[in-house]
Design a protein around this motif. Structure first.
Motif, PDB file in Angstrom:
ATOM      1  N   UNK A  72       0.833  -1.203   0.000  1.00 40.31           N
ATOM      2  CA  UNK A  72       0.000   0.000   0.000  1.00 40.31           C
ATOM      3  C   UNK A  72       0.870   1.257   0.000  1.00 40.31           C
ATOM      4  N   UNK A  73       1.925   1.248   0.815  1.00 38.58           N
ATOM      5  CA  UNK A  73       2.827   2.402   0.855  1.00 38.58           C
ATOM      6  C   UNK A  73       3.500   2.607  -0.500  1.00 38.58           C
ATOM      7  N   UNK A  74       3.905   1.512  -1.157  1.00 40.99           N
ATOM      8  CA  UNK A  74       4.547   1.619  -2.466  1.00 40.99           C
ATOM      9  C   UNK A  74       3.596   2.242  -3.489  1.00 40.99           C
ATOM     10  N   UNK A  75       2.322   1.874  -3.440  1.00 40.42           N
ATOM     11  CA  UNK A  75       1.348   2.443  -4.372  1.00 40.42           C
ATOM     12  C   UNK A  75       1.161   3.938  -4.106  1.00 40.42           C
ATOM     13  N   UNK A  76       1.075   4.310  -2.833  1.00 43.47           N
ATOM     14  CA  UNK A  76       0.905   5.729  -2.492  1.00 43.47           C
ATOM     15  C   UNK A  76       2.136   6.533  -2.922  1.00 43.47           C
ATOM     16  N   UNK A  77       3.332   5.966  -2.707  1.00 43.48           N
ATOM     17  CA  UNK A  77       4.557   6.663  -3.106  1.00 43.48           C
ATOM     18  C   UNK A  77       4.618   6.842  -4.621  1.00 43.48           C
ATOM     19  N   UNK A  78       4.137   5.855  -5.372  1.00 41.33           N
ATOM     20  CA  UNK A  78       4.175   5.952  -6.837  1.00 41.33           C
ATOM     21  C   UNK A  78       3.350   7.126  -7.350  1.00 41.33           C
ATOM     22  N   UNK A  79       2.364   7.569  -6.566  1.00 39.87           N
ATOM     23  CA  UNK A  79       1.536   8.719  -6.950  1.00 39.87           C
ATOM     24  C   UNK A  79       2.009  10.017  -6.318  1.00 39.87           C
ATOM     25  N   UNK A  80       2.939   9.916  -5.360  1.00 43.43           N
ATOM     26  CA  UNK A  80       3.435  11.108  -4.661  1.00 43.43           C
ATOM     27  C   UNK A  80       4.939  10.958  -4.424  1.00 43.43           C
ATOM     28  N   UNK A  81       5.709  11.044  -5.491  1.00 41.55           N
ATOM     29  CA  UNK A  81       7.149  10.826  -5.393  1.00 41.55           C
ATOM     30  C   UNK A  81       7.857  11.932  -4.618  1.00 41.55           C
ATOM     31  N   UNK A  82       7.242  13.108  -4.487  1.00 38.09           N
ATOM     32  CA  UNK A  82       7.934  14.233  -3.868  1.00 38.09           C
ATOM     33  C   UNK A  82       7.814  14.242  -2.346  1.00 38.09           C
ATOM     34  N   UNK A 183      15.232   7.444  -4.427  1.00 39.76           N
ATOM     35  CA  UNK A 183      14.431   8.659  -4.251  1.00 39.76           C
ATOM     36  C   UNK A 183      15.038   9.610  -3.222  1.00 39.76           C
ATOM     37  N   UNK A 184      15.692   9.055  -2.205  1.00 36.00           N
ATOM     38  CA  UNK A 184      16.314   9.885  -1.181  1.00 36.00           C
ATOM     39  C   UNK A 184      17.760  10.249  -1.528  1.00 36.00           C
ATOM     40  N   UNK A 185      18.305   9.637  -2.583  1.00 34.56           N
ATOM     41  CA  UNK A 185      19.684   9.930  -2.958  1.00 34.56           C
ATOM     42  C   UNK A 185      20.706   9.369  -1.993  1.00 34.56           C
ATOM     43  N   UNK A 186      20.394   8.241  -1.360  1.00 37.51           N
ATOM     44  CA  UNK A 186      21.281   7.620  -0.385  1.00 37.51           C
ATOM     45  C   UNK A 186      22.150   6.560  -1.044  1.00 37.51           C
ATOM     46  N   UNK A 187      23.327   6.326  -0.450  1.00 38.65           N
ATOM     47  CA  UNK A 187      24.228   5.303  -0.956  1.00 38.65           C
ATOM     48  C   UNK A 187      23.594   3.924  -0.768  1.00 38.65           C
ATOM     49  N   UNK A 188      23.853   2.999  -1.696  1.00 35.31           N
ATOM     50  CA  UNK A 188      24.701   3.108  -2.889  1.00 35.31           C
ATOM     51  C   UNK A 188      23.981   3.630  -4.123  1.00 35.31           C
ATOM     52  N   UNK A 189      22.810   4.217  -3.943  1.00 28.21           N
ATOM     53  CA  UNK A 189      22.025   4.709  -5.076  1.00 28.21           C
ATOM     54  C   UNK A 189      22.028   6.235  -5.133  1.00 28.21           C
ATOM     55  N   UNK A 190      23.067   6.840  -4.626  1.00 29.48           N
ATOM     56  CA  UNK A 190      23.126   8.299  -4.592  1.00 29.48           C
ATOM     57  C   UNK A 190      23.437   8.935  -5.922  1.00 29.48           C
ATOM     58  N   UNK A 191      23.866   8.158  -6.914  1.00 29.62           N
ATOM     59  CA  UNK A 191      24.238   8.710  -8.215  1.00 29.62           C
ATOM     60  C   UNK A 191      23.130   8.592  -9.254  1.00 29.62           C
ATOM     61  N   UNK A 192      21.916   8.296  -8.813  1.00 30.82           N
ATOM     62  CA  UNK A 192      20.818   8.144  -9.775  1.00 30.82           C
ATOM     63  C   UNK A 192      20.243   9.492 -10.209  1.00 30.82           C
ATOM     64  N   UNK A 194      17.770  11.049  -9.375  1.00 34.66           N
ATOM     65  CA  UNK A 194      16.319  11.178  -9.398  1.00 34.66           C
ATOM     66  C   UNK A 194      15.857  12.157  -8.326  1.00 34.66           C
ATOM     67  N   UNK A 195      16.600  12.206  -7.193  1.00 33.35           N
ATOM     68  CA  UNK A 195      16.234  13.141  -6.140  1.00 33.35           C
ATOM     69  C   UNK A 195      16.355  14.569  -6.626  1.00 33.35           C
ATOM     70  N   UNK A 196      17.434  14.901  -7.349  1.00 34.40           N
ATOM     71  CA  UNK A 196      17.618  16.253  -7.866  1.00 34.40           C
ATOM     72  C   UNK A 196      16.535  16.598  -8.888  1.00 34.40           C
ATOM     73  N   UNK A 197      16.168  15.626  -9.716  1.00 36.74           N
ATOM     74  CA  UNK A 197      15.133  15.873 -10.715  1.00 36.74           C
ATOM     75  C   UNK A 197      13.789  16.170 -10.053  1.00 36.74           C
ATOM     76  N   UNK A 198      13.473  15.405  -9.003  1.00 39.19           N
ATOM     77  CA  UNK A 198      12.213  15.640  -8.307  1.00 39.19           C
ATOM     78  C   UNK A 198      12.210  16.991  -7.605  1.00 39.19           C
ATOM     79  N   UNK A 199      13.356  17.378  -7.016  1.00 33.46           N
ATOM     80  CA  UNK A 199      13.428  18.673  -6.352  1.00 33.46           C
ATOM     81  C   UNK A 199      13.297  19.820  -7.353  1.00 33.46           C
ATOM     82  N   UNK A 200      13.939  19.683  -8.512  1.00 35.25           N
ATOM     83  CA  UNK A 200      13.802  20.717  -9.541  1.00 35.25           C
ATOM     84  C   UNK A 200      12.368  20.814 -10.036  1.00 35.25           C
ATOM     85  N   UNK A 201      11.721  19.662 -10.190  1.00 31.99           N
ATOM     86  CA  UNK A 201      10.341  19.669 -10.651  1.00 31.99           C
ATOM     87  C   UNK A 201       9.428  20.306  -9.609  1.00 31.99           C
TER      88      UNK A 201
END
Length: 220
Positions: A72-82, A183-192, A194-201
């Motif tokens: 349920x949380x995953x579905x809610x996050x998919x509609x509210x990524x920010x 989504x949070x830009x945390x290691x080891x996925x900090x180079x994706x 996506x967090x910066x893109x969401x913040x800019x959007x």
């Protein structure tokens, strides 16, 4: 592994969430069936019941419930990524569900191994009045307060299915956890990025609304 497409990623996250909900429901129902048809009876009449059966079944039912919540949380996050709180909730729920599902799979495999090694003697506790062990594969001579027909095969079939579903829950939860890290830009996925893109959007959205408002109301 850490890549998350801003366009296709939300739909994939929603599908994973729906799958988690479905698998969690099935695992919960099967755990309840095992308890209702097997463990409830072998705890009578002298309250004898093996610890590994009880622990494995309780973890299986709890894992199913937590998988539903994580889905349920995953579905809610998919509609509210920010939303920051939802991202943190996805991280916590998926991490806990991955651990609990792994423990569930391990416990069920242990219960299956013990049952097969002892020919299902633990399933037949309380069936005979003597101290002679009863074999679940041939319980003809046992006097039991419940129907012993195919109890050995039925229990193993349910446990194997629950173990496979728990393994699926582990995989889905790990995937959701990695998405949360991205989504949070945390290691080891900090180079994706996506967090910066969401913040800019998120920053551009109020500006766009103000510009549209000014064009619609030039006198304002």
């Amino acid at each position: 592994m850490c890549t998350f497409d801003k366009d296709k990623g939300p739909r994939r996250l929603m599908k994973k969430g729906l799958t988690l909900i479905l698998v969690g429901h099935i695992n919960f129902i099967l755990g309840a069936i095992v308890h209702g048809n097997v463990l409830r009876h072998i705890s009578k009449p002298s309250q004898h019941i093996t610890t590994e059966y009880t622990v494995a079944n309780i973890i299986s039912v709890t894992s199913g419930l937590l998988s539903i919540a994580a889905g349920i949380i995953a579905i809610v996050v998919s509609r509210n990524l920010h939303v920051l709180k939802l991202q943190i909730g996805l991280l916590i729920a998926s991490f806990l569900n991955a651990l609990l599902s792994a423990a569930c799979c391990t416990g069920l495999l242990l219960a299956i191994s013990v049952t097969v090694a002892h020919n299902g003697e633990g399933l037949m506790l309380g069936c005979n009045d003597t101290m002679v062990p009863t074999n679940a594969r041939s319980p003809v001579s046992a006097r039991c307060p419940f129907d012993t027909t195919r109890i050995y095969d039925t229990t193993l079939a349910l446990w194997v299915t629950c173990a496979l579903l728990a393994a699926v829950e582990v995989g889905l939860s790990v995937w959701c956890f990695i998405v949360g890290l991205a989504l949070r830009g945390l290691a080891p996925c900090g180079n994706s990025y996506i967090k910066e893109q969401l913040e800019e959007e998120a920053e551009c959205s109020p500006r766009s609304r103000r510009l549209i408002g000014q064009r619609l109301n030039p006198d304002a």
